[in-house]
Design a protein around this motif. Structure first.
Motif, PDB file in Angstrom:
ATOM      1  N   ALA A  85       0.833  -1.209   0.000  1.00 51.98           N
ATOM      2  CA  ALA A  85       0.000   0.000   0.000  1.00 51.98           C
ATOM      3  C   ALA A  85       0.865   1.255   0.000  1.00 51.98           C
ATOM      4  CB  ALA A  85      -0.940  -0.011   1.199  1.00 51.98           C
ATOM      5  N   ILE A  86       1.951   1.240   0.743  1.00 55.68           N
ATOM      6  CA  ILE A  86       2.869   2.390   0.741  1.00 55.68           C
ATOM      7  C   ILE A  86       3.443   2.588  -0.659  1.00 55.68           C
ATOM      8  CG2 ILE A  86       5.102   3.212   1.578  1.00 55.68           C
ATOM      9  CD1 ILE A  86       4.388   1.906   4.279  1.00 55.68           C
ATOM     10  N   GLY A  87       3.855   1.506  -1.291  1.00 58.33           N
ATOM     11  CA  GLY A  87       4.385   1.590  -2.649  1.00 58.33           C
ATOM     12  C   GLY A  87       3.357   2.088  -3.648  1.00 58.33           C
ATOM     13  N   LEU A  88       2.122   1.582  -3.527  1.00 62.59           N
ATOM     14  CA  LEU A  88       1.053   2.036  -4.427  1.00 62.59           C
ATOM     15  C   LEU A  88       0.768   3.519  -4.240  1.00 62.59           C
ATOM     16  CD1 LEU A  88      -1.423  -0.971  -4.140  1.00 62.59           C
ATOM     17  CD2 LEU A  88      -0.165  -0.277  -6.186  1.00 62.59           C
ATOM     18  N   GLY A  89       0.704   3.943  -2.989  1.00 63.64           N
ATOM     19  CA  GLY A  89       0.440   5.359  -2.714  1.00 63.64           C
ATOM     20  C   GLY A  89       1.557   6.253  -3.216  1.00 63.64           C
ATOM     21  N   ALA A  90       2.790   5.862  -2.945  1.00 65.70           N
ATOM     22  CA  ALA A  90       3.935   6.660  -3.394  1.00 65.70           C
ATOM     23  C   ALA A  90       4.003   6.682  -4.921  1.00 65.70           C
ATOM     24  CB  ALA A  90       5.228   6.095  -2.809  1.00 65.70           C
ATOM     25  N   GLY A  91       3.710   5.569  -5.556  1.00 66.77           N
ATOM     26  CA  GLY A  91       3.734   5.516  -7.023  1.00 66.77           C
ATOM     27  C   GLY A  91       2.651   6.379  -7.644  1.00 66.77           C
ATOM     28  N   GLY A 133       4.718  -2.215  -6.008  1.00 66.45           N
ATOM     29  CA  GLY A 133       3.541  -1.359  -5.900  1.00 66.45           C
ATOM     30  C   GLY A 133       3.770   0.003  -6.529  1.00 66.45           C
ATOM     31  N   PHE A 134       4.959   0.557  -6.320  1.00 63.39           N
ATOM     32  CA  PHE A 134       5.319   1.857  -6.891  1.00 63.39           C
ATOM     33  C   PHE A 134       5.242   1.803  -8.415  1.00 63.39           C
ATOM     34  CE2 PHE A 134       8.408   4.942  -8.476  1.00 63.39           C
ATOM     35  CZ  PHE A 134       8.113   6.079  -7.724  1.00 63.39           C
ATOM     36  N   ALA A 135       5.884   0.806  -9.001  1.00 60.34           N
ATOM     37  CA  ALA A 135       5.895   0.681 -10.466  1.00 60.34           C
ATOM     38  C   ALA A 135       4.498   0.422 -11.004  1.00 60.34           C
ATOM     39  CB  ALA A 135       6.846  -0.442 -10.876  1.00 60.34           C
ATOM     40  N   LEU A 136       3.757  -0.441 -10.342  1.00 61.95           N
ATOM     41  CA  LEU A 136       2.399  -0.754 -10.782  1.00 61.95           C
ATOM     42  C   LEU A 136       1.512   0.489 -10.758  1.00 61.95           C
ATOM     43  CD1 LEU A 136       0.399  -2.973 -11.628  1.00 61.95           C
ATOM     44  CD2 LEU A 136      -0.090  -3.292  -9.205  1.00 61.95           C
ATOM     45  N   ALA A 137       1.574   1.249  -9.674  1.00 62.44           N
ATOM     46  CA  ALA A 137       0.752   2.456  -9.567  1.00 62.44           C
ATOM     47  C   ALA A 137       1.161   3.483 -10.612  1.00 62.44           C
ATOM     48  CB  ALA A 137       0.869   3.052  -8.171  1.00 62.44           C
ATOM     49  N   PHE A 138       2.469   3.632 -10.849  1.00 55.03           N
ATOM     50  CA  PHE A 138       2.931   4.595 -11.848  1.00 55.03           C
ATOM     51  C   PHE A 138       2.355   4.263 -13.225  1.00 55.03           C
ATOM     52  CE2 PHE A 138       5.705   6.456 -14.976  1.00 55.03           C
ATOM     53  CZ  PHE A 138       5.958   7.719 -14.467  1.00 55.03           C
ATOM     54  N   ARG A 177      -0.445   6.321 -15.423  1.00 49.85           N
ATOM     55  CA  ARG A 177      -0.101   6.725 -16.788  1.00 49.85           C
ATOM     56  C   ARG A 177      -1.138   6.221 -17.786  1.00 49.85           C
ATOM     57  NH1 ARG A 177       1.301   4.550 -21.239  1.00 49.85           N
ATOM     58  NH2 ARG A 177       2.564   5.641 -22.744  1.00 49.85           N
ATOM     59  N   LEU A 178      -1.539   4.973 -17.647  1.00 51.29           N
ATOM     60  CA  LEU A 178      -2.538   4.397 -18.541  1.00 51.29           C
ATOM     61  C   LEU A 178      -3.858   5.152 -18.460  1.00 51.29           C
ATOM     62  CD1 LEU A 178      -3.171   1.955 -20.429  1.00 51.29           C
ATOM     63  CD2 LEU A 178      -4.051   0.822 -18.403  1.00 51.29           C
ATOM     64  N   VAL A 179      -4.296   5.461 -17.262  1.00 46.70           N
ATOM     65  CA  VAL A 179      -5.551   6.197 -17.069  1.00 46.70           C
ATOM     66  C   VAL A 179      -5.440   7.602 -17.654  1.00 46.70           C
ATOM     67  CG1 VAL A 179      -7.070   7.213 -15.329  1.00 46.70           C
ATOM     68  CG2 VAL A 179      -6.298   4.848 -15.094  1.00 46.70           C
ATOM     69  N   LEU A 180      -4.334   8.291 -17.383  1.00 47.48           N
ATOM     70  CA  LEU A 180      -4.176   9.656 -17.906  1.00 47.48           C
ATOM     71  C   LEU A 180      -4.141   9.681 -19.430  1.00 47.48           C
ATOM     72  CD1 LEU A 180      -1.621  11.209 -15.413  1.00 47.48           C
ATOM     73  CD2 LEU A 180      -4.028  11.786 -15.691  1.00 47.48           C
TER      74      LEU A 180
END
Length: 98
Positions: free
Chosen positions: A10-16, A72-77, A81-84
């Motif tokens: 979750a920390i990685g997802l949030g930071a990403g 998580g960081f890479a996945l969220a990034f 990007r895909l959504v934007l």
């Protein structure tokens, strides 16, 4: 069985997600400023260097937390990007938003 440290993920997802939002906001601002100046390279190069350096620093910090956080960081990034890209791309000719 593989155990996943969910709080670390979750920390990685949030930071990403935050890093991606700031990265692409900076990209948009840099492009907007570059298109208004006579010398766009003077805006684009420092903008890119700053965005890349900050993204690498954030990724480095997350990597010190562990592999799960980095995943998580890479996945969220990439999801941000895909959504934007999907939301902000110009409509094709003959295509309309419903």
């Amino acid at each position: 069985m593989i155990t996943i440290d969910w709080p670390l993920l979750a920390i990685g997802l949030g930071a990403g997600a935050v890093a991606a939002a700031l990265f692409f906001a900076g990209l948009g601002l840099g492009m907007r400023l570059a298109l208004r100046t006579a010398h766009p390279l003077a805006v684009l190069l420092p903008s890119a260097a700053l965005r890349i350096a900050l993204l690498l620093a954030a990724g480095w910090w997350v990597a010190t937390l562990g592999a799960v956080a980095l995943l998580g960081f890479a996945l969220a990034f990439f999801v941000v990007r895909l959504v934007l890209v999907a939301v902000l791309r110009p409509a094709q000719e003959g295509e309309a938003w419903n």
